[in-house]
Design a protein around this motif. Structure first.
Motif, PDB file in Angstrom:
ATOM      1  N   LYS A   1       0.809  -1.213   0.000  1.00  0.00           N
ATOM      2  CA  LYS A   1       0.000   0.000   0.000  1.00  0.00           C
ATOM      3  C   LYS A   1       0.846   1.269   0.000  1.00  0.00           C
ATOM      4  CE  LYS A   1      -3.464  -0.079   2.848  1.00  0.00           C
ATOM      5  NZ  LYS A   1      -4.260  -0.227   4.106  1.00  0.00           N
TER       6      LYS A   1
ATOM      7  N   GLU B   1      -5.489   4.906 -11.966  1.00  0.00           N
ATOM      8  CA  GLU B   1      -5.044   4.335 -10.690  1.00  0.00           C
ATOM      9  C   GLU B   1      -3.679   3.671 -10.851  1.00  0.00           C
ATOM     10  OE1 GLU B   1      -8.017   1.692  -9.352  1.00  0.00           O
ATOM     11  OE2 GLU B   1      -9.532   3.254  -9.005  1.00  0.00           O
ATOM     12  N   GLU B   2      -3.025   3.448  -9.725  1.00  0.00           N
ATOM     13  CA  GLU B   2      -1.711   2.804  -9.708  1.00  0.00           C
ATOM     14  C   GLU B   2      -1.710   1.680  -8.675  1.00  0.00           C
ATOM     15  OE1 GLU B   2       1.462   6.234 -11.037  1.00  0.00           O
ATOM     16  OE2 GLU B   2       0.995   6.008  -8.909  1.00  0.00           O
ATOM     17  N   SER B   3      -0.969   0.636  -8.978  1.00  0.00           N
ATOM     18  CA  SER B   3      -0.807  -0.479  -8.039  1.00  0.00           C
ATOM     19  C   SER B   3       0.669  -0.636  -7.718  1.00  0.00           C
ATOM     20  CB  SER B   3      -1.354  -1.778  -8.639  1.00  0.00           C
ATOM     21  OG  SER B   3      -0.598  -2.148  -9.788  1.00  0.00           O
TER      22      SER B   3
ATOM     23  N   GLU C   1      -2.462   1.673 -13.815  1.00  0.00           N
ATOM     24  CA  GLU C   1      -3.596   0.875 -14.249  1.00  0.00           C
ATOM     25  C   GLU C   1      -4.657   1.765 -14.889  1.00  0.00           C
ATOM     26  OE1 GLU C   1      -4.958  -1.313 -10.897  1.00  0.00           O
ATOM     27  OE2 GLU C   1      -3.269  -2.719 -10.929  1.00  0.00           O
TER      28      GLU C   1
END
Length: 615
Positions: A457, A540-542, A536
């Motif tokens: 996270k 968004e980013e992971s 993504e």
């Protein structure tokens, strides 16, 4: 009275080559004694036959009772019993080997529980029969060690006493010293007989105790559901099946006795006097493998990535203990002052890692506390400002799944059959020309083993990498996962690539710009991890953390990644790039050489920059 060497009844069930070697010494002694006894009996019979006239009738009767009869009884009772028990022991041993071979060939797939139970029962019966015959045989050989000490003396003593009684008129020729000697010999014979009786009774009791064990001792893999496994072993011994390739596709399995000695794996065939070296275990890796249709197989891989030997254990307990012992030995724990304590500490550390840590602030408080104690001892009390404490749940979500393989075997198979591009570690394409897209100022290869990856996270601190390492190692310890995927980690100024060492196919690739955090473990220098941020959909980013074990120190990989990032930044400014290139060491022929020391330690070829230096 000197102690008599004995065969240990407790080692009869294990039936190791060392026990068989000692058994051969007793068998040779029994054979020599049998031959000597036969010759002595023939000589005594000739002496007895010489007493023909009436005057020697009384002497002949005494010689028959005191000289000939004891040697006949010794030969017919003791030596014949040993010979018979030897044959029974050989038959039981061969029957056990046949049943074990049949059990080892049981298929793992489509397993028939009824057939497995019948074969296991057959193995148990054969093993019990071998155990009983070996115990009886060992007891007989041990008793023979006592009997042989008096068997040769009794005929001589009987002959002497017969002659003394016969020649009464010459009794004055025997002095009191001779009488004392004969009395001493008689006392010795009686003492040995008493020791033999006591030893025979002790062996009988011991034999009954050893035979009163449960059926599970003889049944292979009887505790397959919940075996009691010792993961702190630094040495191990026992029988394993060794796979030998006899052709291109055919293999054979030989049941041999293996044992560890220091950092080496030794092998001793049955009947051999000593064992021989079969594998150096230092810095090697061991993992479970699927071999044909056999269970409990594992493979030992050398530090260079070359596949070593493949072995099969008898049961799940032996299988996991062998893997744990080889893992402990490969870390060179045996070189420490107290290797047992080190092994226990390492395994406890892995298990304790499962205990939830509420915050990394507690770690910081402990470090601060230790620092304060040290400062007080030096009369310099330094106050430690409380650092920013970050809860571990803010780094990794509870229950996050862990991936233990970099790519599934089926996916890897499909990728390769779709014509996956083979990567040349030197950046050259198949036609021999320089691949412009892969051209990089930095190319450095490291041998690594993938341990696991998981979603995170945060990537703002190295603590997220340490927490990921803790959870991955803890999960492997809990779930008994020993398999690792070995790869070549290529660090360039553009990306990080994991390359299959055999096919040279790129398993996965990470853009160096997406690697936001990287660090080596603070205690285990061979652990390395990095965090990758991937964009993504919907903006968004992971973020995912990848954990590896390297053959060299993880700091060297961190240095290579850091250098790659410096090159990326320097490429934006030609002057900064030129300054960075001038700071690089040069080879004797004037070419740029990057991280040459690390490459030599990894056993890989250091890539040199093909351009000539302008300096």
């Amino acid at each position: 009275m000197p102690a008599v060497d004995k065969l240990l009844l407790e080692e009869a069930l294990q039936d190791s080559p060392q026990t068989r070697s000692l058994l051969s010494v007793f068998e040779e002694d029994a054979g020599t004694l049998t031959e000597y006894t036969n010759q002595l009996l023939q000589a005594m019979q000739r002496v007895y036959g010489a007493q023909l006239n009436i005057l020697h009738t009384e002497l002949a009767k005494q010689l028959a009772d005191t000289m000939v009869l004891p040697i006949i009884q010794f030969r017919e009772k003791d030596l014949t019993e040993v010979s018979t028990l030897k044959d029974l022991f050989g038959l039981a041993s061969n029957e056990h080997d046949v049943s074990m071979a049949k059990y080892s060939r049981l298929p793992k797939r489509k397993e028939n529980e009824k057939i497995k139970a019948e074969v296991a029962k057959e193995v148990a019966n054969a093993r019990r029969k071998q155990h009983l015959s070996s115990l009886q045989y060992y007891c007989a050989l041990n008793a023979l060690q006592y009997r042989k000490r008096i068997a040769m003396v009794e005929p001589m003593l009987g002959y002497t006493q017969g002659q003394i009684n016969f020649f009464k008129k010459g009794a004055e020729m025997f002095s009191k010293r001779m009488d004392s000697f004969l009395s001493s010999v008689s006392n010795m014979v009686q003492s040995i007989q008493r020791d033999l009786d006591a030893e025979a009774e002790a062996m009988r009791v011991s034999q009954q105790d050893l035979l009163s064990v449960s059926e599970s001792v003889y049944t292979p893999d009887s505790d397959v559901t919940s075996p009691a496994i010792n993961r702190n072993l630094i040495q191990k011994a026992g029988y394993l099946n060794l796979r030998n390739k006899t052709g291109l596709v055919t293999t054979t399995w030989d049941r041999l006795y293996f044992f560890t000695q220091g950092g080496n794996l030794m092998c001793q065939p049955r009947g051999a006097v000593a064992g021989g070296l079969i594998q150096d275990l230092d810095n090697c890796s061991v993992m479970a493998v699927d071999c044909e249709d056999r269970r409990y197989c594992f493979q030992i891989t050398t530090p260079t990535g070359k596949s070593g030997i493949t072995l099969q254990a008898e049961s799940k307990k032996e299988y996991e203990e062998w893997i744990s012992a080889i893992n402990n030995i490969s870390r060179q724990i045996y070189l420490s002052d107290n290797p047992e304590a080190v092994a226990i500490k390492l395994n406890q550390t892995a298990l304790q890692a499962v205990t939830p840590i509420t915050s990394f602030g507690k770690k910081q408080e402990m470090r601060c506390s230790r620092q304060n104690v040290k400062n007080i001892e030096n009369d310099k009390i330094i106050s430690n400002e409380p650092s920013n404490m970050q809860d571990c749940t803010q780094l990794i979500a509870p229950g996050t799944p862990i991936q233990f393989d970099i790519v599934l075997p089926a996916t890897e198979f499909l990728d390769q059959n779709r014509g996956g591009k083979r990567t040349n570690p030197f950046g050259e394409s198949e036609d021999g020309k320089k691949d412009e897209e892969e051209d990089s100022l930095l190319k450095q290869m490291f041998v690594v083993r993938f341990l696991g990856s998981m979603a995170v996270k945060s990537d703002s601190t190295n603590e997220v990498i340490y927490e990921a390492m803790r959870q991955v190692l803890a999960a492997r310890a809990i779930h008994n996962i020993f398999r690792t995927t070995e790869s070549h980690l290529m660090v360039t100024s553009k990306n990080l690539r994991l390359i299959d060492p055999q096919t040279q196919v790129t398993r996965t690739s990470f853009e160096l710009a997406s690697v936001t955090q990287f660090a080596a473990h603070q205690e285990n220098k061979r652990l390395i991890g990095f965090v990758v941020r991937i964009a993504e959909a919907l903006g968004e980013e992971s973020m995912s953390a990848y954990i590896f074990e390297s053959n060299t120190e993880g700091e060297k990989i961190c240095y290579a990644i850091s250098l790659g990032k410096e090159i990326i930044e320097a490429q934006k400014d030609p002057e900064a790039l030129a300054q960075l290139m001038r700071s690089m060491p040069l080879t004797n022929d004037g070419k740029f050489m990057l991280l040459n020391d690390q490459a030599e330690e990894d056993g890989t070829v250091c890539e040199e920059r093909g351009e000539e230096s302008e300096a």
